[in-house]
Design an enzyme around this catalytic site. Structure first.
Site, PDB file in Angstrom:
ATOM      1  N   SER A  67       1.059   3.836  -2.659  1.00  0.00           N
ATOM      2  CA  SER A  67       1.195   5.484  -2.851  1.00  0.00           C
ATOM      3  C   SER A  67       2.312   6.135  -3.237  1.00  0.00           C
ATOM      4  O   SER A  67       1.795   7.116  -4.108  1.00  0.00           O
ATOM      5  CB  SER A  67       0.520   5.492  -1.623  1.00  0.00           C
ATOM      6  OG  SER A  67       1.670   5.856  -0.641  1.00  0.00           O
ATOM      7  N   LYS A  68       2.957   5.893  -2.992  1.00  0.00           N
ATOM      8  CA  LYS A  68       4.503   6.257  -3.904  1.00  0.00           C
ATOM      9  C   LYS A  68       4.947   6.536  -5.220  1.00  0.00           C
ATOM     10  O   LYS A  68       4.941   7.478  -5.618  1.00  0.00           O
ATOM     11  CB  LYS A  68       5.919   6.705  -2.634  1.00  0.00           C
ATOM     12  CG  LYS A  68       5.915   6.594  -1.660  1.00  0.00           C
ATOM     13  CD  LYS A  68       5.558   8.249  -0.930  1.00  0.00           C
ATOM     14  CE  LYS A  68       5.650   8.167   0.466  1.00  0.00           C
ATOM     15  NZ  LYS A  68       5.700   9.561   0.469  1.00  0.00           N
TER      16      LYS A  68
ATOM     17  N   SER B  48       1.031  -0.820   0.020  1.00  0.00           N
ATOM     18  CA  SER B  48      -0.313   0.501   0.014  1.00  0.00           C
ATOM     19  C   SER B  48       1.114   0.824  -0.062  1.00  0.00           C
ATOM     20  O   SER B  48       0.512   2.299  -0.849  1.00  0.00           O
ATOM     21  CB  SER B  48      -0.914   0.031   1.060  1.00  0.00           C
ATOM     22  OG  SER B  48      -0.138   0.288   2.747  1.00  0.00           O
ATOM     23  N   TYR B  49       1.408   0.969   1.074  1.00  0.00           N
ATOM     24  CA  TYR B  49       3.002   2.251   0.904  1.00  0.00           C
ATOM     25  C   TYR B  49       3.609   2.446  -0.830  1.00  0.00           C
ATOM     26  O   TYR B  49       3.481   3.238  -0.747  1.00  0.00           O
ATOM     27  CB  TYR B  49       4.229   2.335   2.176  1.00  0.00           C
ATOM     28  CG  TYR B  49       4.790   3.613   1.867  1.00  0.00           C
ATOM     29  CD1 TYR B  49       4.412   5.007   2.412  1.00  0.00           C
ATOM     30  CD2 TYR B  49       6.237   3.329   1.293  1.00  0.00           C
ATOM     31  CE1 TYR B  49       5.226   5.336   2.701  1.00  0.00           C
ATOM     32  CE2 TYR B  49       7.132   4.399   1.772  1.00  0.00           C
ATOM     33  CZ  TYR B  49       6.254   5.439   2.404  1.00  0.00           C
ATOM     34  OH  TYR B  49       7.298   6.834   1.809  1.00  0.00           O
ATOM     35  N   GLY B  50       4.059   1.163  -1.011  1.00  0.00           N
ATOM     36  CA  GLY B  50       4.770   1.589  -2.394  1.00  0.00           C
ATOM     37  C   GLY B  50       3.525   2.132  -3.387  1.00  0.00           C
ATOM     38  O   GLY B  50       4.464   2.902  -4.195  1.00  0.00           O
TER      39      GLY B  50
END
Length: 272
Positions: free
Chosen positions: A158-159, A154-156
């Site tokens: 988003s970035k 999810s973080y990757g």
């Protein structure tokens, strides 16, 4: 000339380091955090190092567009001009496989990192178009260049989206005086990383040695980023810090790319 700067998520980590670096260059700075208590505490800490500095602080949940607009309005009411807006606020969430991640945590990562960046860009672009100048910088991170890490889907994601936002916005504003850029700090030891191990102290003890080898310190990276933001006159740039680990990897592979000597680069033109 004094630069007036707003940094979202400026109460700790890279955001706090950016605030310190801007202040060291004589800039006026406004920081924001999720709560007014945390924001006030960070402002007081900054004042200890920079007495007499032009320093403001206001709580802002970047997931709420009205609060993002209020952040701009509060600074603009005092200064009458915002030269640099940094969309830095972000969260990594728990390190876990996507199917194991609670939906509320997934929502928080996506809303903070993607919607928060979009809202910040909207507010800053509108305000800067009205005043006739300014620069917007979006904080990228692991995943923005397509690299992947287990447990951070999810973080990757988003970035990766933040990188697209910057490129698209640069295209939309290319015929205006507004500069758009991205910041790639590389791996920096902050709460964004260490907070994942709060409930896993034994694992943190294991990875600390690795972090000491491959990660950089905030006080090393943030002054470097700020110097290049202040010097930049081009839109559509990626300001990318490459520390000793990336440099060693490039050299060992006999790569022609030495990122440390090429910190600012343009995105390639879109194919017609």
């Amino acid at each position: 000339m004094t630069k007036h700067t707003i940094i979202t998520g400026g109460t700790r980590g890279i955001g706090f380091g950016l605030a310190q670096a801007f202040l060291s260059h004589g800039c006026a700075v406004m920081i924001s955090g999720r709560t007014q208590a945390n924001t006030n505490a960070a402002v007081e800490k900054l004042k200890q190092g920079f007495p007499g500095a032009d320093l403001l602080g206001q709580a802002c949940d970047v997931r709420q567009p009205d609060q993002v607009q209020a952040l701009w309005d509060a600074a603009n009411q005092v200064w009458g001009q915002i030269d640099i807006w940094v969309n830095n606020a972000g969260i990594s969430g728990e390190e876990a496989a996507l199917w194991q991640l609670p939906t509320d945590e997934l929502d928080a990562v996506i809303e903070t990192n993607i919607l928060g960046t979009l809202y910040g860009c909207q507010v800053a672009a509108n305000g800067m178009l009205e005043q006739g100048n300014g620069a917007i910088y979006n904080m990228e991170g692991m995943g923005s260049d397509g690299r992947m890490h287990k447990g951070l889907t999810s973080y990757g994601t988003s970035k990766y989206a933040v990188s697209y936002i910057s490129q698209a916005l640069a295209k939309e504003l290319e015929d205006t005086p507004i500069l758009i850029g991205s910041l790639r700090p590389g791996m920096v030891v902050t709460g964004l990383i260490t907070d994942r191990y709060i409930n896993r102290p034994e694992e943190f003890d294991r990875v600390k040695r690795i972090f000491n080898i491959i990660a950089e310190r905030v006080e090393t990276v943030t002054p470097w980023l700020v110097e290049r933001m202040l010097a930049n006159t081009r839109t559509g740039v990626v300001i990318s810090f490459s520390g000793r680990w990336k440099l060693m990897k490039d050299r060992s592979a006999k790569s022609s790319k030495i990122w440390l000597s090429m910190p600012i680069r343009r995105w390639p033109k879109a194919e017609s």
